[in-house]
Structures are given as structure tokens and as C-alpha cells.
Design an enzyme around this catalytic site. Structure first.
Site, PDB file in Angstrom:
ATOM      1  N   GLU A 208      18.900 -15.720  13.639  1.00 37.43           N
ATOM      2  CA  GLU A 208      17.336 -16.656  13.393  1.00 37.43           C
ATOM      3  C   GLU A 208      17.113 -16.964  14.415  1.00 37.43           C
ATOM      4  O   GLU A 208      17.709 -17.441  15.399  1.00 37.43           O
ATOM      5  CB  GLU A 208      18.158 -18.036  11.907  1.00 37.43           C
ATOM      6  CG  GLU A 208      18.341 -17.371  10.408  1.00 37.43           C
ATOM      7  CD  GLU A 208      19.413 -17.687  10.195  1.00 37.43           C
ATOM      8  OE1 GLU A 208      18.829 -19.344  10.838  1.00 37.43           O
ATOM      9  OE2 GLU A 208      19.661 -18.074   9.300  1.00 37.43           O
ATOM     10  N   CYS A 238      33.101 -23.891  17.569  1.00 40.68           N
ATOM     11  CA  CYS A 238      32.864 -25.349  16.929  1.00 40.68           C
ATOM     12  C   CYS A 238      33.324 -26.042  15.851  1.00 40.68           C
ATOM     13  O   CYS A 238      32.093 -25.381  14.904  1.00 40.68           O
ATOM     14  CB  CYS A 238      31.299 -25.327  17.811  1.00 40.68           C
ATOM     15  SG  CYS A 238      31.430 -25.215  19.518  1.00 40.68           S
ATOM     16  N   SER A 340      27.594 -27.960  25.642  1.00 42.73           N
ATOM     17  CA  SER A 340      28.135 -28.833  24.472  1.00 42.73           C
ATOM     18  C   SER A 340      28.634 -28.985  25.348  1.00 42.73           C
ATOM     19  O   SER A 340      29.839 -28.768  24.978  1.00 42.73           O
ATOM     20  CB  SER A 340      27.799 -27.465  24.270  1.00 42.73           C
ATOM     21  OG  SER A 340      26.568 -27.233  23.532  1.00 42.73           O
ATOM     22  N   LEU A 341      29.724 -30.637  24.980  1.00 43.75           N
ATOM     23  CA  LEU A 341      30.038 -31.344  25.823  1.00 43.75           C
ATOM     24  C   LEU A 341      31.060 -32.479  24.433  1.00 43.75           C
ATOM     25  O   LEU A 341      32.083 -31.362  24.204  1.00 43.75           O
ATOM     26  CB  LEU A 341      29.767 -32.920  26.528  1.00 43.75           C
ATOM     27  CG  LEU A 341      31.218 -33.250  27.355  1.00 43.75           C
ATOM     28  CD1 LEU A 341      32.265 -32.964  27.933  1.00 43.75           C
ATOM     29  CD2 LEU A 341      30.878 -34.855  28.354  1.00 43.75           C
ATOM     30  N   CYS A 539      19.279 -28.531  14.684  1.00 37.29           N
ATOM     31  CA  CYS A 539      21.137 -28.011  15.049  1.00 37.29           C
ATOM     32  C   CYS A 539      22.071 -27.468  14.297  1.00 37.29           C
ATOM     33  O   CYS A 539      22.460 -29.060  13.270  1.00 37.29           O
ATOM     34  CB  CYS A 539      21.559 -29.036  16.159  1.00 37.29           C
ATOM     35  SG  CYS A 539      20.091 -29.932  16.971  1.00 37.29           S
TER      36      CYS A 539
HETATM   37  S1  SF4 Z   1      27.776 -24.823  19.166  1.00 38.12           S
HETATM   38 FE1  SF4 Z   1      26.607 -22.603  19.886  1.00 38.12          FE
HETATM   39  S2  SF4 Z   1      29.058 -22.238  20.636  1.00 38.12           S
HETATM   40 FE2  SF4 Z   1      29.855 -23.670  19.154  1.00 38.12          FE
HETATM   41  S3  SF4 Z   1      29.971 -22.070  17.516  1.00 38.12           S
HETATM   42 FE3  SF4 Z   1      27.597 -23.395  17.445  1.00 38.12          FE
HETATM   43  S4  SF4 Z   1      26.896 -21.391  18.093  1.00 38.12           S
HETATM   44 FE4  SF4 Z   1      28.498 -21.470  18.500  1.00 38.12          FE
END
Ligand code: SF4
Length: 584
Positions: A208, A238, A340-341, A539
Site C-alpha cells: 500500500e 512493533c 521511531s523511538l 499511521c
Molecule cells: S512501525 Fe514500522 S518498523 Fe515497526 S512494525 Fe510497523 S512498519 Fe515495521
């Protein structure tokens, strides 16, 4: 003897790019564990996505060397019968350099590489020939038209001669390996493009891409940000991300990444949408730095000013914090970097961003201080109360105008460039220039060193606000302390729930208090609202867990956070009990 096409062994290597089976939640697991799951993954993905494609699921064994898609009869050719082309040395480590039919995929090449290939073909003016091909593939009409084959250009102004097409055409492909299969439109104007993969590691699966409109103040032109995918699914798991639930189904090739931008331009042209597409974020499906070679080559290609012309300054690669790969990005390109913290303690980050078990916060922070050094330490409490009041008056929408919609959660390029999003913030130093990224002889490697942090590159820190998990004032203070020697900005992200998640978004009050605490500590901070969340285009909402034959596990939460989690749905609870490993 001159050889035109790659050998069967080379083809197998190109087609069967292996990807890591590393599961970041498995403590001590190797970073890269070679395996060849592509066949079975491809079978499952293809079976779900394209049940009619019977040859795809004939047998696992046969997939190791059999093209994932049947070759249409009218496209079939006997490569060995073709006149030989001169020897050419392809770029090393470039994923997806050849398609299933053994043709060179020209969209996998940077302009200098294309020029080298043209020279190898004996072209009298290889630079001109390369530029001619490049313009037809990438330039806006009338110069280009984003053609899919050399034949398309014949008979048109500056089109290719029949002799050249006859000689080269059978050996090359101008396709990108994607087919637009669906367009999903959200109420805020965000559009999600769903593509079927026609080749590569996860052929038959889908990815996508999101087009995010950025409506600006009067007098400023609206623009678009494109959020591209770099993998099918993601290995990082994540815990708040829907894409992460899929697990990793495969890497995209360079051409498949580039083609997302080309297809977006075709789509916008068909829609009659003349809004300039100025920003690109690698924040769609996947961890870009888990597919670094393909991503860096794609960034080089899309940034060329004679093609897709998205400035390096407007391209952002987001990562969960793969430290060696971050160093490679800084050394090899001028694109922006986002981290991405999402947590301020190892206890929380080990859980919600499991890659933290490999690069813990101490390691990560030390690396950030080295890569993005801040000249002067921020003075705690340096902002006046009026600064804080101004900050508090800013609506989410102001920062939300800085677009972004992806699983990696951020919109660095927009945040750094949109005055509507930063009018209340302390001035931020200009990040590089908007000058053309490179000449026709430029390449990633040739840009080495230009983007060092000492020349002004800063980091965007993305922080998704999860109710009760990472949104306390203690977290804000720890975050400010952690980043006090890092040249960075913080982007707070409103969590977008998805099916099966147990997290809840932080309240507006908590987000506002968190931001104020950061600003009081001297941090530059914006808030980004959801875009496209009503259609799963926001997101952390991309992907389709149903396409995965083995979704990543939901990890056990530390005891003291469990009261903030929603109860698991019965199906998820059952699956979790069966698959979840113990938390270290
Ligand atoms: S936030 Fe990004 S790095 Fe983490 S699982 Fe989703 S796509 Fe993967």
C-alpha cells in the site's frame, strides 16, 4: 565471449533475494539469519491474493527457480536465440535487477548506471541515450509520459528508433513490477493505492502507498506527500503497528519502490489532480533499513531532478533504530532520517519496539549523539511562559498539516518544511538546499559525506502516544534528557487504533501536557494528528494481516501496564496463547 543475459545462477540469486528471518523479540537472535522462505511465503500470499493464479501454488519446491508468475505467451521469448549484447557489469547488491524473464529492469538503475549500460551497448553518445530513456520513464508529460516500454515511444517526438528498439527491447523491461488494484479514499482527501506485486520476493502479495494532501495557508500552494512501502509486511513487530502483525513476507526491489512514485504520478494525471507531489516518506509498510540497498538506490532515482525530481531534503527514511544502517544512510545520501523511538525506558521499548533488545536506549542514544551532534546543549527551562502559552494554543491540526500516514509514523520532510506546522516553534536551521540532487553523473556514492550532521542534518524523533504506556510527564522529562545532546525535533503522533490492538490513544490533555513539558525543556516539538484513519490509511494501519500465513506474535505486556490495555478479543487471545514467546 560476450554474454547478453545473466546465467541461470545469477537469475536465481536476483530473483530469490533472501531476507532476514530475524525476529527482534527473540533475544540474542542473529541480525541476519539466511533462509529461503520466499517460496512458501509467495505461495500463501499469492493463494490469498490471487486464487486464480494456479501456477503460483503448484509446488513449493518448484518455486525456488520457477517464475512466480506465468509468462504470457505473447511475451515469451527464447533469450538464447537473441543477438548478444556486450558484457556489462551490473551494480552489486542491487535487488531485483532482472525480472522473471531475465530482462534487465531499467528502473533498478540510477542514471549513471544506466549510462554505463548504454555505453556497454556501444551507443555513440551513452549519456544522451541514457537520459533519453530516463526522461521517457520518469519525466512528466510531454517530455516523459512514464512509458512502460520502449515501443510506446516509437513515432513520437524524441522517441526511439526502430533499430534501437529491435536491438535492445527484448533484453530490457521498463516495468516496475506493480499493478494498481485498488484505490481507497478517506474523508480527509487521503488516498491509499493498493498494488499487486507482479514479481519479486512476495509476488502475488500486495503493498500500500498513501497520498496525503497538505492543505496550506492562503498564499501557499497545496502539495502532496507520498508515503511509500519498502517491504511486504515487516519483521520488526512493533506492537502498536498493524503492518508489524503481518510479519515479513518479502523485500521490495528498487524498481518496485520507484514504481510506487511513478504509478502515483500516473494516477494523479488520470485524476486531473495537478497538486505537486513534493515530499516522499519511507514510512509505509516495512522497515526501510531492513532493505537498505533497494531503498537507497530508489531514493537516488526518485530524487534526480531530470526525472521524478523529489528533492533529497523532502525525502525521509524512517527507522526503528538499526544503528549500522543509519550510519550508512548518513554516509551515502543526503535524505533526511527519522527515528521511531516511542519509549523512554528499556522496559517499555523492549516490549513495544522489540528491536530495542538489540540496540537498547543507551546504545541508541550514544549513536544519535555521534550522528546528530548538537552544538550547544539545550538549556532546561529556557523558554519563557509566553512561548509555552503560544505552544499550548496551537491546535493539533497545525502540526497535522505536516502530512504523514504510515506504519513507521512520521512526516519528517513535511514537518521540516511546512510553515503552517512550525509557526509557533523556535526557528529550525535550514536542512541543506533544494538544489538539484545530482548531475547526470551523480550517484549515491558520489554524494558521500554531503549529508553529514555537521553540515546541518537533523533527526526527526517520532513518538506515538499510547495511553498509560509512554505518555506520562516522567516520560517527557526522560525524553528531553535523553535527547539533550541530539540535534533533533520531536513529532508526537496520535495513535491510530486498528483491529485487534489493545492500545488506546492518549487523551488530548495528556498529549498537550507532554508537549509542554518538552518545550519547557528546550525541545522543538510538533503534534501530528491522524490522516486517512477512517479508511485504514493512517499511521500504523497499513497492510493486511489476513495475507500472512504466520502473523507476528503479540508480546506479553509488563505487569504494571496491563491495566491500560484493552481486553484481547477472543480470537487474538487464543492465538496469543499459542504463539507468544516469553518476555525476557
Ligand atoms: S512501525 Fe514500522 S518498523 Fe515497526 S512494525 Fe510497523 S512498519 Fe515495521
Amino acid at each position: 565471449m560476450h554474454r547478453t543475459l545473466p546465467s541461470a545462477r545469477e537469475l536465481a540469486t536476483c530473483k530469490q533475494q533472501r531476507f532476514s528471518a530475524w525476529k527482534p523479540w527473540t533475544v540474542g537472535a542473529p541480525n541476519v539469519a539466511p533462509r529461503a522462505p520466499t517460496a512458501s511465503v509467495r505461495c500463501v500470499a499469492a493463494a490469498v491474493a490471487q486464487p486464480a493464479a494456479a501456477p503460483l501454488v503448484a509446488s513449493h519446491a518448484s518455486h525456488a527457480t520457477t517464475p512466480a508468475h506465468p509468462i504470457p505467451a505473447d511475451d515469451t521469448h527464447d533469450a538464447e536465440q537473441l543477438p548478444a549484447l556486450p558484457t556489462w557489469t551490473p551494480p552489486a547488491n542491487r535487488p531485483g535487477l532482472y525480472d522473471q524473464q531475465g530482462r534487465l529492469v531499467l528502473k533498478a538503475l540510477t542514471l549513471p548506471e544506466l549510462e554505463a549500460w548504454c555505453a556497454a551497448q556501444g551507443e555513440a553518445a551513452p549519456a544522451n541515450r541514457a537520459l533519453q530513456i530516463w526522461r521517457w520513464m520518469y519525466a512528466d508529460p510531454p517530455a516523459g509520459s512514464w512509458v512502460r516500454s520502449l515501443e510506446e515511444t516509437m513515432g513520437r517526438q524524441n522517441g526511439f528508433a526502430a533499430k534501437f528498439v529491435e536491438k535492445v527491447g527484448p533484453h530490457v523491461s521498463l516495468e516496475g513490477g506493480l499493478k494498481l488494484s485498488q484505490v481507497v479514499r478517506a474523508s480527509d482527501g487521503t488516498r491509499k493505492l493498493v498494488f499487486t506485486l507482479l514479481g519479486g520476493e512476495a509476488a502475488g502479495g500486495s503493498i500500500e502507498t498513501v497520498l496525503i494532501p497538505v492543505v496550506r495557508q492562503q498564499g501557499l500552494r497545496d502539495r502532496l506527500t507520498i508515503c511509500v512501502s519498502s517491504q511486504v509486511g515487516c519483521a520488526m513487530n512493533c506492537q502498536f503497528c498493524y503492518t508489524g502483525r503481518m510479519g515479513l513476507l518479502g523485500n521490495l526491489s528498487t524498481a518496485q519502490i520507484v514504481e510506487q512514485v511513478v504509478e502515483a504520478r500516473r494516477f494523479l494525471a488520470q485524476e486531473g489532480d495537478r497538486t505537486p507531489l513534493t515530499n516522499l516518506v519511507f514510512m509505509g509498510m516495512g522497515e526501510p533499513l531492513h532493505n537498505t540497498e533497494a531503498v537507497l538506490a530508489a531514493a537516488d532515482i526518485v530524487s534526480h531532478y531530470l526525472g521524478l525530481h523529489i528533492s533529497h531534503n523532502k525525502i525521509t527514511i524512517s527507522t526503528v533504530g538499526l544503528v549500522p544502517e543509519m550510519r550508512a544512510v548518513l554516509a551515502r545520501t543526503r535524505v533526511q532520517v527519522a527515528l521511531s523511538l516511542h519509549a523512554t525506558t528499556d522496559e517499555v521499548r523492549d516490549w513495544i519496539v522489540p528491536v530495542n533488545r538489540r540496540y537498547d536506549l543507551a546504545t541508541l542514544t550514544a549513536a544519535l549523539e555521534e550522528m546528530f551532534p548538537k552544538e550547544e546543549e539545550a538549556a532546561i527551562g529556557s523558554l519563557s511562559s509566553s512561548d509555552e502559552a503560544a505552544a499550548a494554543a496551537v491546535s493539533h491540526e497545525a502540526a497535522a498539516a505536516a502530512a504523514g500516514s504510515s506504519s513507521s509514523l512520521g512526516a519528517a520532510a513535511d514537518v521540516s518544511s511546512g510553515p503552517e506546522s512550525e509557526r509557533w516553534l523556535p526557528p529550525v536551521e535550514q536542512l541543506g538546499s533544494d538544489a538539484p540532487s545530482s548531475s547526470s553523473s551523480g550517484s549515491s556514492s558520489s554524494e558521500a559525506g554531503k549529508g553529514s550532521s555537521k553540515e546541518g542534518r537533523s533527526l526527526l524523533v517520532e513518538y506515538t502516544m499510547l495511553h498509560g504506556i509512554n505518555d506520562t510527564l516522567d516520560d517527557a522529562h526522560r525524553l528531553a534528557d535523553m535527547l539533550r545532546r541530539v540535534n533533533c525535533k520531536v513529532n508526537l503522533i496520535v495513535f491510530n487504533p486498528h483491529k485487534g490492538t489493545r492500545f488506546q490513544p492518549s487523551t488530548d490533555e495528556d498529549i498537550s501536557a507532554f508537549r509542554s513539558a518538552l518545550i519547557r525543556s528546550g525541545m522543538v516539538c510538533t503534534i501530528r494528528d491522524s490522516r486517512g484513519d477512517d479508511e485504514m490509511a493512517a499511521c500504523g494501519q497499513l497492510g493486511n494481516v489476513g495475507l500472512s500465513f504466520r502473523p507476528s506474535p503479540i508480546l506479553d505486556a509488563p505487569e504494571r501496564f496491563r491495566k491500560f490495555l484493552l481486553p484481547p478479543s477472543p480470537a487474538v487471545a487464543t492465538k496469543q496463547a499459542a504463539t507468544s514467546p516469553a518476555v525476557a
